[in-house]
Scaffold this active site. Structure first.
Site, PDB file in Angstrom:
ATOM      1  N   ASP A  25       0.857  -1.189   0.000  1.00  0.00           N
ATOM      2  CA  ASP A  25       0.000   0.000   0.000  1.00  0.00           C
ATOM      3  C   ASP A  25       0.889   1.234   0.000  1.00  0.00           C
ATOM      4  O   ASP A  25       2.110   1.116   0.122  1.00  0.00           O
ATOM      5  CB  ASP A  25      -0.945   0.011   1.214  1.00  0.00           C
TER       6      ASP A  25
ATOM      7  N   ASP B  84       1.660   4.926   1.656  1.00  0.00           N
ATOM      8  CA  ASP B  84       1.425   5.856   2.763  1.00  0.00           C
ATOM      9  C   ASP B  84       2.019   7.204   2.393  1.00  0.00           C
ATOM     10  O   ASP B  84       3.087   7.287   1.798  1.00  0.00           O
ATOM     11  CB  ASP B  84       2.099   5.327   4.028  1.00  0.00           C
TER      12      ASP B  84
ATOM     13  N   ASP C 280       9.630   3.977  12.913  1.00  0.00           N
ATOM     14  CA  ASP C 280      10.220   2.841  13.620  1.00  0.00           C
ATOM     15  C   ASP C 280      11.608   2.446  13.106  1.00  0.00           C
ATOM     16  O   ASP C 280      12.600   2.568  13.816  1.00  0.00           O
ATOM     17  CB  ASP C 280       9.256   1.636  13.677  1.00  0.00           C
TER      18      ASP C 280
HETATM   19  P1  ATP Z   1       3.627  -2.551   4.880  1.00  0.00           P
HETATM   20  O1  ATP Z   1       2.538  -1.576   4.558  1.00  0.00           O
HETATM   21  O2  ATP Z   1       4.335  -3.099   3.719  1.00  0.00           O
HETATM   22  O3  ATP Z   1       3.219  -3.590   5.870  1.00  0.00           O
HETATM   23  P2  ATP Z   1       4.827  -0.229   6.062  1.00  0.00           P
HETATM   24  O4  ATP Z   1       6.250   0.041   6.489  1.00  0.00           O
HETATM   25  O5  ATP Z   1       4.258   0.670   5.039  1.00  0.00           O
HETATM   26  O6  ATP Z   1       4.775  -1.736   5.649  1.00  0.00           O
HETATM   27  P3  ATP Z   1       2.631   0.587   7.694  1.00  0.00           P
HETATM   28  O7  ATP Z   1       2.042  -0.128   8.846  1.00  0.00           O
HETATM   29  O8  ATP Z   1       1.845   0.784   6.462  1.00  0.00           O
HETATM   30  O9  ATP Z   1       3.978  -0.184   7.381  1.00  0.00           O
HETATM   31  O10 ATP Z   1       3.131   1.989   8.249  1.00  0.00           O
HETATM   32  C1  ATP Z   1       3.625   3.008   7.403  1.00  0.00           C
HETATM   33  C2  ATP Z   1       4.807   3.691   8.046  1.00  0.00           C
HETATM   34  O11 ATP Z   1       4.420   4.293   9.280  1.00  0.00           O
HETATM   35  C3  ATP Z   1       5.948   2.774   8.427  1.00  0.00           C
HETATM   36  O12 ATP Z   1       6.810   2.525   7.343  1.00  0.00           O
HETATM   37  C4  ATP Z   1       6.640   3.565   9.510  1.00  0.00           C
HETATM   38  O13 ATP Z   1       7.428   4.600   8.975  1.00  0.00           O
HETATM   39  C5  ATP Z   1       5.476   4.196  10.221  1.00  0.00           C
HETATM   40  N1  ATP Z   1       5.012   3.338  11.322  1.00  0.00           N
HETATM   41  C6  ATP Z   1       4.050   2.402  11.282  1.00  0.00           C
HETATM   42  N2  ATP Z   1       3.877   1.807  12.466  1.00  0.00           N
HETATM   43  C7  ATP Z   1       4.768   2.383  13.293  1.00  0.00           C
HETATM   44  C8  ATP Z   1       5.078   2.212  14.666  1.00  0.00           C
HETATM   45  N3  ATP Z   1       4.437   1.312  15.418  1.00  0.00           N
HETATM   46  N4  ATP Z   1       6.041   3.003  15.194  1.00  0.00           N
HETATM   47  C9  ATP Z   1       6.682   3.930  14.437  1.00  0.00           C
HETATM   48  N5  ATP Z   1       6.440   4.124  13.154  1.00  0.00           N
HETATM   49  C10 ATP Z   1       5.493   3.370  12.577  1.00  0.00           C
HETATM   50 MG    MG Z   2       2.273   0.639   4.347  1.00  0.00          MG
END
Ligand code: ATP
Ligand code: MG
Length: 440
Positions: free
Chosen positions: A65, A67, A143
């Site tokens: 996805d 963001d 994170d």
């Molecule tokens: P994917 O969507 O592929 O699972 P993602 O890295 O995009 O991985 P998301 O959960 O969509 O993960 O979150 C988007 C972004 O928000 C992350 O890449 C990170 O930068 C931030 N983020 C998400 N969860 C946390 C958290 N618990 N603590 C700190 N930052 C976070």
């Molecule tokens: Mg994501």
């Protein structure tokens, strides 16, 4: 506090990779995400792709996805998009919806250490995190370094404050700042470390890896609903088996599925470990083939041994088979949902899968027909096959049911008729003539 922790407060200049210094192309970004980026930018706001979208594109993978991070406030985002909803309390953000696709838009936030704006509890856990900041602030509160890269729609550059590009190249998951502190702020980051490491084939940097074993217990304080969501990401992401093995390795599986973990640790013949592993493998394969998966099936496998143990115990205490099944399922599921808020529609299906298992054994013609027509027949049959694969002596039963499903007309009637004379066909039952309505 270690020197690493102080790094989070050092706002040095970022490394900026111009459009010809990186491989991200707009062709690989969802048109809807681009639309949101351009509209924000056109309205005078800063707008960047961030997180998994940037990470995966840089790795040449297809993002799950997209963001977006912006300096527009959630309310301002809402004003720009008709199809927009504000969600979240702990972490307020905007969801812009385009049919099935949701683009998540988060306002830049500051890391709480600097201005004490976030609310934390005694463990250091962040309860609310809505202190807005600049892009520069925002990078430090993310994170992992590889999740804190920004693709800026103004000039198509990639902005890196935390050494994320280098970590991507080296294949390292590294928490930004002091790992223990960051896990305490949000223990779910432990699950994320493991999930991303497995999915990307990365290693977890030593300093970020070390606290995993010690701090796993903090997960018990996370809301069961959030843990369920995270579990779906862990087990429906296409790498369920490896993720399970990593979770076991760090002692974290037990925090999510305590009953299953207990059963795994005193397994006798190797059934439970194999059953769970087979179920996870099966899930990965289905996802790869683009087939549907349900949490109910995995849950049935993960908790099967705990369920069987309880059922056997209730039988030994004199309960009827029916009652033993119901009590065992009640107890096992109640304990599980206290930890992971599995929605009822799934736990209900898990119970049905379990409940149908005995009905595959020693069927009469009528019961066999009924079972074939049961809405959960397929899931229950798949589960039976899984048990056979895991080493339970059910091969003949599975073979018979496989053949029955494939047989048509006379062949099927022949198989069913053949059940009558069999010694294994259960007690002779009062035979009634089958009326048409019973056939449904
Ligand atoms: P994917 O969507 O592929 O699972 P993602 O890295 O995009 O991985 P998301 O959960 O969509 O993960 O979150 C988007 C972004 O928000 C992350 O890449 C990170 O930068 C931030 N983020 C998400 N969860 C946390 C958290 N618990 N603590 C700190 N930052 C976070
Ligand atoms: Mg994501």
């Amino acid at each position: 506090m270690t020197s690493e922790a102080k790094v989070t407060n050092l706002h040095h200049e970022p490394r900026v990779y111009s459009r010809d210094e990186h491989t991200i192309s707009r062709r690989n970004i969802s048109p809807n995400a681009l639309k949101v980026l351009y509209r924000l930018n056109g309205a005078g706001f800063r707008a960047c792709l961030v997180g998994g979208g940037v990470r995966d594109l840089l790795l040449g993978r297809e993002p799950k996805d997209f963001d977006i991070a912006t300096d527009a406030l959630p309310e301002q985002v809402r004003e720009l998009f008709r199809n927009c909803r504000l969600i979240g309390r702990r972490f307020r953000l905007a969801h812009v919806r385009f049919g099935p696709e949701i683009i998540e838009v988060a306002t830049f936030r500051a890391h709480h250490e600097e201005d004490g704006g976030a609310t934390t509890n005694d463990d250091g856990r962040i309860l609310r995190d809505n202190v807005y900041g600049t892009l520069d602030d925002d990078a430090w509160r993310r994170d992992f370094t590889v999740n804190a890269l920004y693709y800026d729609i103004r000039d198509f550059s990639v902005i890196d404050y935390v050494g994320g590009v280098e970590d991507l190249e080296r294949g390292v998951m590294r928490l930004i700042g002091d790992p223990e502190l960051r896990y305490r702020e949000d223990p779910v980051r432990m699950l994320r470390a493991i999930r991303f490491a497995v999915k990307l084939g990365f290693r977890i940097d030593e300093a970020s890896e070390r606290p995993l074993i010690e701090l796993g217990g903090l997960l018990e304080e996370i809301a069961p609903a959030r843990l369920f969501d995270e579990s779906l990401k862990l087990f429906h992401g296409g790498c369920a088996l490896q993720t399970f093995e990593a979770l076991r390795h760090y002692g974290i599986f037990q925090r999510l599925f305590p009953q299953a973990d207990a059963a795994l640790s005193h397994e006798h013949v190797g059934f439970p470990a194999t059953l769970i592993a087979r179920a996870l493998e099966n899930t990965d394969q289905r996802i790869q083939e683009g087939k549907s998966v349900t949490p109910a099936f995995l849950l049935a496998a993960i908790l099967w041994d705990a369920y069987e143990e309880q059922r056997t115990q209730r039988l030994a205490e004199g309960a009827s088979e029916q009652d033993a099944q119901a009590m065992a399922a009640d107890s096992v599921i109640a304990q599980q949902v206290a930890r992971l808020a599995v929605p009822r529609r799934f736990t209900q299906m898990t119970r049905e899968i379990w409940g149908l298992q005995n009905r595959f054994l020693k069927p009469t013609p009528k019961r066999a027909r009924r079972l074939l027509e049961h809405p959960r027949f397929r899931a229950a049959y798949d589960f039976l096959a899984l048990r056979a694969q895991a080493g339970e002596p059910l091969d003949d039963t599975v073979a018979w049911w496989t053949q029955l499903q494939e047989a048509e007309g006379d062949a099927r009637e022949g198989m069913l008729g053949g059940l009558r004379g069999q010694p294994g066909a259960g007690k002779p039952r009062r035979r009634r003539r089958r009326r048409p309505k019973e056939a449904t």
